[in-house]
Design an enzyme around this catalytic site. Structure first.
Site, PDB file in Angstrom:
ATOM      1  CE  LYS A  19     -54.214  26.172 -33.519  1.00 40.99           C
ATOM      2  NZ  LYS A  19     -52.876  26.737 -33.641  1.00 40.99           N
ATOM      3  CE  LYS A 112     -43.031  40.630 -24.921  1.00 42.19           C
ATOM      4  NZ  LYS A 112     -43.968  39.644 -24.365  1.00 42.19           N
ATOM      5  CB  CYS A 518     -53.900  30.363 -29.339  1.00 37.53           C
ATOM      6  SG  CYS A 518     -54.943  31.083 -30.599  1.00 37.53           S
ATOM      7  CB  CYS A 645     -33.099  32.376 -26.556  1.00 33.34           C
ATOM      8  SG  CYS A 645     -34.507  31.540 -25.844  1.00 33.34           S
ATOM      9  CG  HIS A 696     -35.184  29.527 -34.482  1.00 35.96           C
ATOM     10  ND1 HIS A 696     -34.096  30.097 -33.881  1.00 35.96           N
ATOM     11  CD2 HIS A 696     -36.201  29.596 -33.596  1.00 35.96           C
ATOM     12  CE1 HIS A 696     -34.449  30.515 -32.671  1.00 35.96           C
ATOM     13  NE2 HIS A 696     -35.710  30.221 -32.479  1.00 35.96           N
TER      14      HIS A 696
HETATM   15  N1  GLN Z   1     -34.298  24.244 -21.705  1.00 33.77           N
HETATM   16  C1  GLN Z   1     -35.231  24.714 -22.671  1.00 33.77           C
HETATM   17  C2  GLN Z   1     -35.127  23.879 -23.940  1.00 33.77           C
HETATM   18  O1  GLN Z   1     -34.062  23.497 -24.298  1.00 33.77           O
HETATM   19  C3  GLN Z   1     -35.015  26.160 -23.005  1.00 33.77           C
HETATM   20  C4  GLN Z   1     -36.076  26.671 -23.949  1.00 33.77           C
HETATM   21  C5  GLN Z   1     -35.994  28.151 -24.228  1.00 33.77           C
HETATM   22  O2  GLN Z   1     -35.023  28.785 -23.991  1.00 33.77           O
HETATM   23  N2  GLN Z   1     -37.020  28.715 -24.753  1.00 33.77           N
HETATM   24  O3  GLN Z   1     -36.104  23.605 -24.598  1.00 33.77           O
HETATM   25 ZN    ZN Z   2     -33.673  29.390 -25.634  1.00 35.66          ZN
END
Ligand code: GLN
Ligand code: ZN
Length: 757
Positions: A19, A112, A518, A645, A696
Site C-alpha cells: 500500500k 463487493k 485496507c 447508503c 462524494h
Molecule cells: N452518521 C454517519 C456520518 O454521517 C453515517 C455514515 C455512513 O452512512 N456511512 O458520517
Molecule cells: Zn451514508
C-alpha cells in the site's frame, strides 16, 4: 502423504508495505522499478512463509498490483475499450488508470467480492468484446517462484465466474453469449502457465456457490470438458463461500482433476462429496475470520476422509487468506492486555501453521504433534469456558425480552402525530446525516491525544470547539434538525467498539478492501455490554448550544456486526441482537437526557445479505429485529431515524419498511432518485429523506438540480412526509464546499416550501 496447499495469500504485506509503495509511486516519490522490486520482495516473503510451513504447493499468480479481477481483464484482453489502451502492451501506469480513472475516463466500477469486504473491479463487457490472451503477469510470478526452488500452483479465476462478475455495457445483449469466445483464450492462458512446467492449476469458480441461472450451471460441463481436454496441466476446481452440494452430480462428472470445497462455511456439504473419486481439497481452516481452529475437531473430520481418499485428500484454508490479517505475533499489545483472547486467535501465518500441524498429524499420527494439538485444545477449552466472554446476564437479558420488545408502543401514524406536536417543523424539514468535515486539526488532535501529547481535557475541549462551530454554521444556514458533526469519532464502528465490552482491536490487523485501501475491523469476541453512556455527553453538549432540535447519532447493530470480525462460537444473529440491546441502553439514556430525535445508521444492512436468496428472509428477520431492539422502550414522541447508503435497496424494501424507523434518510441523488420510485410503488409508509446531492464530490450542485430532484420526490412522496438532506455524512468534504452545498439545499427547500404552503 497429504497435500497441503493455500488458495491465495494477502498481498499487501504484514505492515501494508505494498500500500505504502503504491501510494508513493502514485505521488511520484518512487520510480516504477522501486515499486516492482518491493512487490517482488513481498511475494518472496509470502511464498517462503508457505514453504516454511511445509506447504506442498505455494500459491502463485494471486499477487496483484490492484485487483485480481482487473488482472484477469488484462490477461483476457477485456479491458474497457473506452480507455483506448492496448491490453497486450499495457503499462503499469495505464493499469492504474483503469483502476483509478484519469482525466478523460472514470475508473472501472468497483463492487463487493461475493459477501466479503474486498472489492473487485467489475469487467465491462460489450456485445462485440473480443478477447486476447496475455498471461505475462502470471507467467512472471511462476518463474520467480520457481527460481526460488519452490513447488508452485498458479491460481486464476475461471471463465464462468469471470463472466458472471462482469456487467453488460452499450448495446443490449447477454454476456453469457461471450463464453464461446472466452474459453479458447482461457485455454491459451492456462497452457502458457502449463508450459512453465506446473503440474496443477487452481481455477476458482466461486460463482457456483451463489444462485446461478440454469444455463450458466449447465455451461460448466462443456467449458470444463474443453479446458481439461486442451490444457496440459491438472485442474483443481475451487469453490468457496458456500455449499455447492446442489451441484454435486455436475461436479462429480466434471472432467477436472480435483475439487476444493469450503468446509468452514458449509461443513454439511461434505456428505455430498463423500464418494468423489479424484483429488478432494478440504477447506478446513477459516479463511474469512481470525479464530484459531480446534485442531482435534478438524482431525475428527479429516481422519475418516484420509482413510477413504488417502493420497487424494488435500488440505487447505477454506478460501484465499486474502480476507484475514497477516500475522498475529506482531500484536504485542493485545498479547499483553488480553492474553486469553490472543491465545484464541490465528491470522494468516498462524493459519498456515495450523495446516502444517494437521498435515503432520495425518501423515505421522497425533503423537508427532501432540503438544500443538494439546495447545489448540486448551485454547478451545478456555474460550468455551471464559467468564470474560460468556456473561450470563447478557444471555438472560436476551432470553427474557418481553413479547414484542422490538415493537414501538404505537403505530407510526400515532407516533408521528405526537412527534410533530413538539417538533414543530416546517414542511420539508432539512437535516444532515451526521458527520461534518473531519479537518486535519481534528485528526491531529486525535493523533496527539492517542500518542499522549495532548491531555484528555485539551482533546475534549478541541472537540467541543468543533461541535460548537458545527452547530453555529447549521444555525446560520437555518437547517431544521441539527447534528453535532461527529468530530469525536474516528470511525463509525470503531468508535462504538471501543466503548462497548466484548470488542477488541489490533494494531496491524489490516485486510485489503480495494487497491491500496485496507480496513482494520474490530474483533467481537465476547458478549456485548454497554458499560456506560457513549454519546450522551456529546449530544447533550451540542443541544445545550442551541434552541433547535439536536439529533443523536448512533451506528446500528447490523452495521457494527457487518464491519467487524465476529465471534464464531454463537450465531451471528445472537451477536447482532446483543449489540441491539446494548444500543438500546444508549438510546434510552439519550432520551432521558432530552435528545428525542435519534438516528441509528444502518448503511451496511444490504451488504449483509446472504449469497443465496433462500437465506435472505432469515437474515432480514434477525437483522430487522436487532435494529428494532436498539430503540426498544422509547416513547412514541421520540423520533427514530435511520440512514442507508452504498447499495441499491429496491429488493429489500419490505424489510426496510419493517424496521419501522420514523424517518429514513437514504442515498438517492446519484441514481437521479430512481430509488424513490421503488419506495413509492411499494407505498413505503413512514417519513423519508432522499439525498438531494452527492457528497462524494466537492462540486456545488446547481439550484436547478436539487429542485429537479425534489420535485421528482414530491411526485411520489406526500409533502408531509418528505425530508431534505444530503446523500450521506460530510466527513470527507472540506468546509468551503460543504457550506455552499448546504446553502443551495436550504435555499431551494425554502423556495419549494413557499410554493407548497
Ligand atoms: N452518521 C454517519 C456520518 O454521517 C453515517 C455514515 C455512513 O452512512 N456511512 O458520517
Ligand atoms: Zn451514508
Amino acid at each position: 502423504m497429504t497435500t497441503f496447499h493455500v488458495l491465495g495469500f494477502p498481498r499487501v504485506g504484514a505492515k501494508r508495505e505494498l500500500k505504502f509503495a503504491q501510494e508513493r509511486y502514485w505521488r511520484g516519490d518512487i520510480a516504477e522499478q522501486d515499486l516492482l522490486d518491493i512487490a517482488k520482495a513481498l511475494r518472496e516473503i509470502n511464498w517462503k512463509h508457505q514453504a516454511a510451513a511445509n506447504a506442498d504447493y505455494v500459491a502463485v499468480a494471486d499477487f496483484t498490483f490492484y485487483d485480481h479481477i482487473l488482472d484477469l481483464q488484462v490477461a483476457t484482453g477485456a479491458i474497457p475499450a473506452r480507455f483506448g489502451f492496448d491490453s497486450q502492451s499495457l503499462t503499469l501506469d495505464q493499469y492504474f488508470q483503469l483502476a483509478r480513472g484519469n482525466k478523460d475516463q472514470f475508473a472501472i466500477e468497483m463492487t463487493k467480492w461475493f459477501d466479503t469486504n474486498y472489492h473487485y473491479l467489475v469487467p465491462e463487457f460489450h456485445k462485440n468484446t473480443e478477447f486476447k490472451a496475455n498471461p505475462a503477469h502470471y507467467v512472471q510470478q511462476i518463474r520467480e517462484a520457481k527460481a526460488l526452488g519452490l513447488n508452485v500452483k498458479p491460481t486464476i479465476v475461471g471463465p464462468l465466474t469471470f463472466l458472471h462478475l462482469g456487467k453488460e455495457k452499450g448495446e443490449a445483449f447477454n454476456r453469457f453469449e461471450l463464453l464461446n469466445k472466452l474459453v479458447p483464450v482461457y485455454v491459451e492462458i492456462l497452457n502458457a502457465l502449463a508450459d512453465e512446467g506446473v503440474e496443477w492449476i487452481q481455477i476458482d469458480e466461486p460463482a457456483l456457490a451463489v444462485d446461478l441461472a440454469p444455463e450458466w450451471v449447465e455451461a460448466y460441463k462443456a467449458v470444463y470438458a474443453t479446458l481439461s481436454e486442451k490444457v496440459n496441466a491438472k485442474l483443481l476446481f475451487a469453490t468457496y463461500f458456500g455449499s455447492v452440494a446442489q451441484h454435486a452430480e455436475l461436479l462429480k462428472a466434471l472432467p477436472v482433476d480435483g475439487l476444493h470445497i469450503d468446509l468452514v462455511r458449509a461443513p454439511e456439504q461434505l456428505a455430498a462429496f463423500a464418494d468423489y473419486d479424484k483429488v478432494l481439497s478440504a477447506g478446513v481452516i477459516d479463511g474469512r475470520n481470525v479464530w484459531r481452529a480446534n485442531l482435534n475437531q478438524v482431525l475428527d473430520v479429516l481422519e475418516p476422509l484420509k482413510a477413504k481418499l488417502d493420497e487424494r485428500l488435500w488440505i487447505a484454508p477454506s478460501c484465499s487468506l486474502l480476507h484475514t490479517p497477516y500475522d498475529l505475533s506482531v500484536e504485542v499489545q493485545l498479547k499483553e492486555n488480553k492474553p486469553e483472547l490472543y491465545n484464541w486467535l490465528a491470522f494468516t501465518l498462524q493459519k498456515v501453521q495450523e495446516l502444517s500441524v494437521i498435515k503432520t498429524a495425518l501423515e505421522q499420527g497425533h503423537a508427532a504433534v501432540q503438544a500443538e494439538l494439546d495447545a489448540s485444545q486448551a485454547a478451545a477449552d478456555s474460550r468455551a469456558n471464559s467468564k470474560e466472554i460468556h456473561r450470563p446476564e447478557v444471555a438472560a437479558r436476551l432470553a427474557n425480552l418481553p413479547e414484542g420488545a422490538d415493537q414501538r408502543k404505537s403505530p407510526f401514524a400515532e407516533r408521528i402525530a405526537k412527534q410533530n406536536a413538539w417538533l414543530n417543523l416546517p414542511l420539508l424539514p432539512t437535516t444532515n446525516i451526521g458527520s461534518f468535515p473531519q479537518t486535519s486539526e481534528i485528526r491531529q488532535a486525535r493523533a496527539q491525544f492517542k500518542k499522549g501529547t495532548l491531555s484528555l481535557e485539551d482533546y475534549e475541549a478541541a472537540m467541543k470547539k468543533e461541535i460548537e462551530l458545527v452547530v453555529r454554521e447549521q444555525e446560520k444556514l437555518d437547517l431544521d434538525v441539527l447534528v453535532h458533526g461527529e468530530a469525536e469519532r474516528n470511525d463509525m464502528v470503531e468508535y462504538f467498539g471501543e466503548l462497548l465490552d466484548g470488542f477488541a482491536f489490533t494494531k496491524f490487523g489490516w485486510v485489503q478492501s480495494y487497491g491500496s485501501r485496507c480496513v482494520k475491523p474490530p474483533i467481537i469476541y465476547g458478549d456485548v455490554v454497554r458499560p456506560e453512556p457513549m454519546t450522551v455527553r456529546w449530544s447533550q453538549y451540542a443541544q445545550s448550544l442551541t434552541n433547535k432540535v439536536m439529533k443523536g447519532m448512533l451506528t446500528g447493530p447490523v452495521t457494527i456486526l457487518q464491519w467487524s470480525f465476529v465471534r464464531n462460537d454463537i450465531p451471528r444473529a445472537t451477536v447482532c441482537k446483543q449489540i441491539g440491546v446494548a444500543l438500546s441502553d444508549e438510546v434510552l439514556d439519550l432520551e432521558k437526557a432530552g435528545i428525542k430525535v435519534i438516528q441509528i445508521d444502518e448503511p451496511a444492512i444490504r451488504e449483509g445479505l446472504p449469497l443465496k436468496r433462500a437465506d435472505w428472509d432469515a437474515y432480514l428477520q434477525w437483522a430487522g429485529e436487532a435494529f428494532r431492539l436498539s430503540s426498544m422502550g422509547v416513547q412514541d414522541d421520540t423520533q427514530i431515524h435511520t440512514h442507508m447508503c452504498y447499495s441499491e435497496f429496491n429488493d429489500i424494501l419490505p424489510a426496510i419498511a419493517a424496521l419501522d424507523a420514523d424517518v429514513i434518510t437514504i442515498e438517492t441523488s446519484r441514481s437521479d432518485m430512481e430509488l424513490l420510485n421503488a419506495f413509492a410503488d411499494f407505498k413505503y409508509p413512514n417519513d423519508i429523506g432522499p439525498g438531494v446531492y452527492d457528497i462524494h464530490s466537492p462540486r456545488v450542485p446547481k439550484p436547478e438540480e436539487i429542485e429537479h430532484l425534489l420535485r421528482k420526490a414530491l411526485k411520489v412522496v406526500p409533502k408531509e412526509r418528505l425530508w431534505v438532506n444530503p446523500d450521506c455524512g460530510l466527513k470527507t468534504r472540506g468546509w468551503t464546499e460543504t457550506l455552499q452545498q448546504l446553502q443551495v439545499m436550504v435555499d431551494v427547500t425554502k423556495k419549494l416550501r413557499a410554493e407548497l404552503a
